[in-house]
Design a protein around this motif. Structure first.
Motif, PDB file in Angstrom:
ATOM      1  N   LYS A  54       0.976 -25.284  -2.226  1.00  0.00           N
ATOM      2  CA  LYS A  54       1.532 -23.723  -2.830  1.00  0.00           C
ATOM      3  C   LYS A  54      -0.023 -23.544  -3.422  1.00  0.00           C
ATOM      4  O   LYS A  54      -0.050 -21.492  -3.075  1.00  0.00           O
ATOM      5  CB  LYS A  54       2.224 -23.471  -3.374  1.00  0.00           C
ATOM      6  CG  LYS A  54       3.763 -23.631  -2.802  1.00  0.00           C
ATOM      7  CD  LYS A  54       4.849 -23.261  -4.327  1.00  0.00           C
ATOM      8  CE  LYS A  54       5.561 -23.402  -3.153  1.00  0.00           C
ATOM      9  NZ  LYS A  54       7.486 -22.688  -4.544  1.00  0.00           N
ATOM     10  N   ALA A  55      -0.757 -23.667  -4.420  1.00  0.00           N
ATOM     11  CA  ALA A  55      -2.015 -22.777  -5.297  1.00  0.00           C
ATOM     12  C   ALA A  55      -2.999 -22.879  -4.061  1.00  0.00           C
ATOM     13  O   ALA A  55      -3.387 -21.874  -4.170  1.00  0.00           O
ATOM     14  CB  ALA A  55      -2.118 -24.254  -6.022  1.00  0.00           C
ATOM     15  N   THR A  56      -3.482 -23.992  -3.418  1.00  0.00           N
ATOM     16  CA  THR A  56      -3.975 -23.858  -2.446  1.00  0.00           C
ATOM     17  C   THR A  56      -3.828 -22.901  -1.555  1.00  0.00           C
ATOM     18  O   THR A  56      -4.743 -21.977  -0.949  1.00  0.00           O
ATOM     19  CB  THR A  56      -4.542 -25.481  -1.278  1.00  0.00           C
ATOM     20  OG1 THR A  56      -4.774 -26.532  -3.025  1.00  0.00           O
ATOM     21  CG2 THR A  56      -5.317 -25.188  -0.327  1.00  0.00           C
ATOM     22  N   THR A  57      -2.785 -22.259  -1.027  1.00  0.00           N
ATOM     23  CA  THR A  57      -2.620 -21.495   0.501  1.00  0.00           C
ATOM     24  C   THR A  57      -2.875 -20.268  -0.746  1.00  0.00           C
ATOM     25  O   THR A  57      -3.363 -19.686   0.186  1.00  0.00           O
ATOM     26  CB  THR A  57      -1.200 -21.803   0.346  1.00  0.00           C
ATOM     27  OG1 THR A  57      -0.797 -22.665   0.870  1.00  0.00           O
ATOM     28  CG2 THR A  57      -1.164 -20.574   1.347  1.00  0.00           C
ATOM     29  N   GLY A  90      -4.758 -19.722  -3.373  1.00  0.00           N
ATOM     30  CA  GLY A  90      -6.356 -19.441  -3.072  1.00  0.00           C
ATOM     31  C   GLY A  90      -7.169 -19.337  -2.296  1.00  0.00           C
ATOM     32  O   GLY A  90      -7.866 -17.989  -2.204  1.00  0.00           O
ATOM     33  N   VAL A  91      -6.656 -19.482  -0.782  1.00  0.00           N
ATOM     34  CA  VAL A  91      -7.463 -19.256   0.116  1.00  0.00           C
ATOM     35  C   VAL A  91      -6.883 -17.783   0.510  1.00  0.00           C
ATOM     36  O   VAL A  91      -7.136 -16.904   1.352  1.00  0.00           O
ATOM     37  CB  VAL A  91      -6.819 -20.047   1.501  1.00  0.00           C
ATOM     38  CG1 VAL A  91      -7.247 -20.232   2.621  1.00  0.00           C
ATOM     39  CG2 VAL A  91      -7.007 -21.647   1.071  1.00  0.00           C
ATOM     40  N   ILE A  92      -5.409 -17.502   0.361  1.00  0.00           N
ATOM     41  CA  ILE A  92      -4.923 -16.134   0.573  1.00  0.00           C
ATOM     42  C   ILE A  92      -6.180 -14.761  -0.315  1.00  0.00           C
ATOM     43  O   ILE A  92      -6.205 -13.606  -0.192  1.00  0.00           O
ATOM     44  CB  ILE A  92      -3.681 -15.655   0.294  1.00  0.00           C
ATOM     45  CG1 ILE A  92      -2.894 -16.676   1.536  1.00  0.00           C
ATOM     46  CG2 ILE A  92      -3.695 -14.322   0.350  1.00  0.00           C
ATOM     47  CD1 ILE A  92      -1.354 -16.660   1.608  1.00  0.00           C
ATOM     48  N   GLY A  93      -5.906 -15.107  -1.188  1.00  0.00           N
ATOM     49  CA  GLY A  93      -6.798 -14.148  -2.507  1.00  0.00           C
ATOM     50  C   GLY A  93      -8.012 -14.359  -2.279  1.00  0.00           C
ATOM     51  O   GLY A  93      -8.751 -13.369  -2.538  1.00  0.00           O
ATOM     52  N   GLY A  94      -8.382 -15.305  -1.980  1.00  0.00           N
ATOM     53  CA  GLY A  94     -10.025 -15.756  -1.979  1.00  0.00           C
ATOM     54  C   GLY A  94     -10.087 -14.905  -0.082  1.00  0.00           C
ATOM     55  O   GLY A  94     -11.763 -14.051   0.261  1.00  0.00           O
ATOM     56  N   ALA A  95      -9.363 -14.484   0.627  1.00  0.00           N
ATOM     57  CA  ALA A  95      -9.833 -14.005   2.234  1.00  0.00           C
ATOM     58  C   ALA A  95      -9.618 -12.675   1.873  1.00  0.00           C
ATOM     59  O   ALA A  95     -10.458 -11.397   1.843  1.00  0.00           O
ATOM     60  CB  ALA A  95      -8.561 -14.491   3.159  1.00  0.00           C
ATOM     61  N   VAL A  96      -8.539 -12.264   0.303  1.00  0.00           N
ATOM     62  CA  VAL A  96      -8.212 -10.519   0.469  1.00  0.00           C
ATOM     63  C   VAL A  96     -10.037 -10.443   0.050  1.00  0.00           C
ATOM     64  O   VAL A  96      -9.674  -8.880  -0.074  1.00  0.00           O
ATOM     65  CB  VAL A  96      -7.101 -10.563  -0.408  1.00  0.00           C
ATOM     66  CG1 VAL A  96      -6.892  -9.313  -0.981  1.00  0.00           C
ATOM     67  CG2 VAL A  96      -6.260 -11.268   0.622  1.00  0.00           C
ATOM     68  N   GLY A  97      -9.965 -11.380  -1.088  1.00  0.00           N
ATOM     69  CA  GLY A  97     -10.549 -10.678  -1.952  1.00  0.00           C
ATOM     70  C   GLY A  97     -12.219 -10.502  -1.295  1.00  0.00           C
ATOM     71  O   GLY A  97     -13.608  -9.532  -1.406  1.00  0.00           O
ATOM     72  N   THR A  98     -12.716 -11.365  -0.500  1.00  0.00           N
ATOM     73  CA  THR A  98     -13.633 -11.289   0.008  1.00  0.00           C
ATOM     74  C   THR A  98     -13.793  -9.686   1.560  1.00  0.00           C
ATOM     75  O   THR A  98     -14.911  -9.290   1.569  1.00  0.00           O
ATOM     76  CB  THR A  98     -13.828 -11.630   0.967  1.00  0.00           C
ATOM     77  OG1 THR A  98     -14.081 -13.634   0.502  1.00  0.00           O
ATOM     78  CG2 THR A  98     -15.147 -12.157   1.852  1.00  0.00           C
TER      79      THR A  98
END
Length: 93
Positions: free
Chosen positions: A65-68, A70-78
């Motif tokens: 869950k944390a990885t997922t 993190g990936v979603i947050g990274g994509a949205v942030g980018t």
């Protein structure tokens, strides 16, 4: 057994009784006792093994869950970063 002296027989039976009591004590520790609702060592170990397996599985789920997230947050942030960069580039010109 018949060629043993009475003293040897007595010693033999004494050792046999001691051995039998020791085995009963060991089995009492290993096996569960339903009369007094006491878990034996084998049942306790199996229970702890199940709990540990469940805990490790839960830990893997949390990591996934944390990885997922993190990936979603990274994509949205980018995406937000590039969107803001494009907006500033268009308004700056």
């Amino acid at each position: 057994m018949s060629d043993m002296t009475p003293l040897e027989k007595k010693d033999f039976y004494k050792r046999f009784d001691t051995l039998e009591k020791s085995i009963d004590r060991i089995l009492g520790i290993l096996e569960s006792d339903d009369k007094i609702k006491e878990q034996g060592l084998v049942e306790k170990v199996n229970s702890m093994n199940r709990k540990l397996t469940d805990l490790l599985t839960r830990e893997k789920v949390y990591k996934a869950k944390a990885t997922t997230w993190g990936v979603i947050g990274g994509a949205v942030g980018t995406a937000l970063f590039w969107f803001v960069k494009v907006l500033f580039t268009k308004f700056a010109i």
